[in-house]
Design a protein around this motif. Structure first.
Motif, PDB file in Angstrom:
ATOM      1  N   ASN A  19       0.986   4.006  -2.926  1.00 59.02           N
ATOM      2  CA  ASN A  19       0.801   5.591  -2.698  1.00 59.02           C
ATOM      3  C   ASN A  19       1.818   6.359  -2.863  1.00 59.02           C
ATOM      4  O   ASN A  19       1.869   7.594  -2.331  1.00 59.02           O
ATOM      5  CB  ASN A  19       0.488   5.543  -1.029  1.00 59.02           C
ATOM      6  CG  ASN A  19      -0.894   5.257  -1.000  1.00 59.02           C
ATOM      7  OD1 ASN A  19      -1.846   5.079  -1.781  1.00 59.02           O
ATOM      8  ND2 ASN A  19      -1.230   4.563   0.436  1.00 59.02           N
ATOM      9  N   ASP A  22       1.005  -1.382  -0.059  1.00 57.44           N
ATOM     10  CA  ASP A  22       0.096   0.106   0.051  1.00 57.44           C
ATOM     11  C   ASP A  22       0.792   1.261   0.021  1.00 57.44           C
ATOM     12  O   ASP A  22       0.421   2.264  -0.707  1.00 57.44           O
ATOM     13  CB  ASP A  22      -0.804   0.012   1.391  1.00 57.44           C
ATOM     14  CG  ASP A  22      -2.193  -0.954   1.071  1.00 57.44           C
ATOM     15  OD1 ASP A  22      -2.430  -1.241   0.077  1.00 57.44           O
ATOM     16  OD2 ASP A  22      -2.635  -1.272   2.246  1.00 57.44           O
ATOM     17  N   GLU A  23       1.915   1.232   0.871  1.00 60.16           N
ATOM     18  CA  GLU A  23       2.997   2.400   0.770  1.00 60.16           C
ATOM     19  C   GLU A  23       3.571   2.602  -0.508  1.00 60.16           C
ATOM     20  O   GLU A  23       3.486   3.744  -1.085  1.00 60.16           O
ATOM     21  CB  GLU A  23       4.078   2.084   1.908  1.00 60.16           C
ATOM     22  CG  GLU A  23       3.584   2.291   3.372  1.00 60.16           C
ATOM     23  CD  GLU A  23       4.364   1.929   4.188  1.00 60.16           C
ATOM     24  OE1 GLU A  23       5.852   1.759   3.749  1.00 60.16           O
ATOM     25  OE2 GLU A  23       4.412   2.063   5.473  1.00 60.16           O
TER      26      GLU A  23
END
Length: 387
Positions: free
Chosen positions: A212, A208-209
């Motif tokens: 993003n 997810d990081e």
């Protein structure tokens, strides 16, 4: 006056074909209209009952039972200290079988969490659902459904040093246990990744990081393998020579060489979480030729003392073992880390440790670094459940 009504009658008698022409179409039109309405009704019935017709009636009975159950009574909540925080229906985790996940939070400073999963396998005639899974008193606990349709149960590791929060990422302070639905019950399973993290929850968070926009070193398989050699094997950057042998969309093979020790390691990496060009790479295997380990006992959590058995090409060099906890930090051993070898190639050893948070995912590293000879070195890295 008397003849006026007889004139149309005469006309009708003289032109019977005209009467037939106007009267016959009416029954056919009515039949067509009724047929269309019947077809529409049938289509509506099929649409409404399409999902129902694909599943046994017992599943619908079970779903109704789960949704009608008062879980505050079933799990015996302590009204003064506990609150039911969520009831979630999780059929996808149990291979399509209806199931309900209940979370009960504790109001104390430790924020303990109790989790329960109920279903009704082969028991649709029962009044209450059947308990399928239970974990209680999880300190600052959490439970999540992973992208792989498994359960991830997390809680804070109370054995870590008080200042660990300054050295570790937030998720690294937690012990995560993953459970999969197998043969009608939940079983703890290992996340296949060895590095850069050892749990699926951490892996999904890292992905997810990356999605993003955060720049992470694990977007390239060669870089990932070389970084692992520094972090886990403690090889210096100048002693590492890495070669990307081949790669596909989801798998890559890297050959690592420690130039000052005649040691090569074949590394397999996979995109375990996201199978596209933005997916991060995880090491799933790292091993030299000429060394193997009996890992049958590693399918379940092992406790201290840990007995090791394997094979290795006969050597007079020192062979050592290192255990890593879920944070990829070396665990202090209460026994010697040296393993025994003989001229037949048998490899044995015993590792003792203590003060370890139970049922956590860890790693076992076995290494042979030639010092006094020109023979090749050996290395083996594998995952392990520690308790």
């Amino acid at each position: 006056m008397a003849k006026a009504p007889q004139e149309p009658q005469a006309e009708l008698q003289e032109s019977p074909s005209l009467l037939t022409h106007h009267k016959k179409p009416r029954p056919h039109a009515l039949i067509i209209v009724l047929s269309v309405l019947a077809l529409l009704a049938l289509a509506h019935f099929i649409a409404v009952n399409h999902t129902t017709s694909r599943q046994p009636a017992s599943l619908h009975n079970c779903s109704a039972l789960l949704r009608a159950t008062d879980y505050t009574q079933l799990v015996a909540i302590q009204a003064r200290t506990q609150r039911m925080s969520a009831v979630q229906f999780i059929d996808d985790v149990t291979a399509g079988q209806p199931a309900a996940l209940i979370q009960v939070g504790d109001l104390s400073a430790q924020q303990k969490l109790d989790v329960y999963i109920y279903g009704c396998p082969q028991s649709q005639d029962k009044t209450n659902p059947t308990l399928l899974f239970k974990q209680q008193a999880l300190i600052k606990g959490s439970i999540d459904i992973t992208q792989a349709h498994t359960l991830s149960v997390g809680q804070i590791d109370t054995t870590l040093a008080a200042d660990s929060d300054t050295l570790l990422l937030p998720l690294q302070q937690n012990v995560f246990q993953e459970y999969a639905w197998q043969n009608g019950s939940f079983h703890q399973v290992a996340f296949p990744g060895l590095y850069p993290v050892t749990s699926r929850s951490e892996a999904e968070a890292l992905q997810d990081e990356a999605n993003n926009g955060q720049v992470l070193p694990w977007t390239d398989p060669l870089t990932t393998a070389e970084q692992m050699a520094q972090d886990l094997f403690h090889w210096s950057n100048i002693s590492i020579h890495g070669t990307l042998k081949d790669t596909t969309a989801t798998q890559a093979h890297v050959l690592l060489e420690k130039k000052d020790a005649h040691l090569t390691v074949a590394v397999t990496l996979e995109r375990l979480v996201q199978h596209n060009p933005k997916g991060l790479w995880w090491v799933t295997n790292a091993q030299s030729s000429g060394i193997s380990l009996d890992q049958t006992q590693f399918n379940t959590p092992v406790s201290s003392p840990l007995l090791l058995q394997g094979t290795i090409i006969p050597t007079t060099e020192k062979v050592t073992a290192t255990l890593f906890n879920h944070t990829l930090t070396a665990i202090p051993l209460q026994s010697s880390s040296t393993l025994q070898t003989d001229t037949s190639g048998h490899l044995t050893g015993t590792l003792s440790y203590s003060n370890l948070f139970p049922d956590q995912a860890g790693l076992l590293l076995i290494t042979e670094y030639p010092i006094s000879s020109k023979e090749d070195g050996r290395l083996l890295l594998t995952n392990i459940f520690l308790t």
